[in-house]
Design an enzyme around this catalytic site. Structure first.
Site, PDB file in Angstrom:
ATOM      1  CG  ASP A  21      -1.953  -1.044   1.228  1.00 45.32           C
ATOM      2  OD1 ASP A  21      -2.462  -1.586   0.176  1.00 45.32           O
ATOM      3  OD2 ASP A  21      -2.078  -1.582   2.272  1.00 45.32           O
ATOM      4  CG  ASP A  25      -6.777  -1.516  -1.588  1.00 51.09           C
ATOM      5  OD1 ASP A  25      -7.034  -2.581  -1.748  1.00 51.09           O
ATOM      6  OD2 ASP A  25      -5.819  -1.087  -0.739  1.00 51.09           O
TER       7      ASP A  25
END
Length: 216
Positions: free
Chosen positions: A147, A181
């Protein structure tokens, strides 16, 4: 292939750019390192997680394996649903949204399935290496999801009169996430906004009933 071109293009583009960004971050940043884009409100912040989207965790090695298997099964289900929708000519907007969700889910599966065997471990001091001689930092299905997008748009402290969080610091938006995401979130949000159009059913009377009316 008619009807498959645009969904397939969306899927390939999302996966390509998602992996390009993750590879770059993994190979060029140490864990916790960050680059500011718009001051303290938007930045690239490298972190990894063992769990679900937006940094949420799913505990233990057994939990990690279970989550990886669940992701694969979920993607297979979404893929089947996407093909079904295309064949039956569902609303194009709905098909594109499902393609985004499929691409995002598949993008994170690549991390959790393969990153543990193709990268050395990222630490606070060392960058990862691609295909290290000593082997990867984990085994198949036990990789960590990369991430990097962090947007702490609003920071402050809860007033003393607020229950539970009294005088505690809060950050909005706290989660660190990736392009995959984002694809999932955008797909779901658009479906929720336009669900009446996407799932509108045209009520048609049976042909036999219509013919009876004409005969009368």
């Amino acid at each position: 292939m008619k009807g498959y071109t645009k969904p397939l293009a969306i899927i390939l583009l999302v996966i390509f750019f998602d992996q390009i960004i993750k590879f770059w971050v993994k190979l060029n940043m140490t864990l916790g390192q960050e680059f500011k884009i718009l001051g303290n409100r938007a930045m690239i912040h490298f972190t990894e997680n063992n769990g679900m989207a937006f940094g949420m965790e799913f505990g233990g090695e057994g939990g990690k394996l279970a989550l990886s298997v669940f992701r694969i099964l979920a993607v297979l289900g979404i893929g089947y649903g996407l093909v079904y929708m295309i064949k039956r000519k569902y609303h194009r907007g709905l098909i594109m949204c499902v393609a985004l969700i499929f691409a995002g889910a598949l993008g994170n599966i690549i991390d959790s399935t393969f990153y543990g065997i193709i990268f050395s471990e990222s630490t606070w001091y060392d960058k990862a290496q691609f295909l290290p001689e000593a082997g990867g930092y984990s085994s198949l299905f036990h990789g960590k999801v990369v991430d990097m997008f962090y947007f702490p748009l609003l920071k402050g402290t809860f007033p003393s009169w607020v229950p539970i969080w009294s005088n505690e610091e809060f950050i909005f938006f706290r989660p660190v996430f990736n392009l995959a995401d984002s694809a999932i979130s955008v797909g779901v949000i658009i479906i929720l906004i336009f669900q009446k159009s996407y799932f509108k059913e045209e009520i048609q009377e049976p042909a036999s009933y219509n013919s009876e009316i004409v005969e009368e």
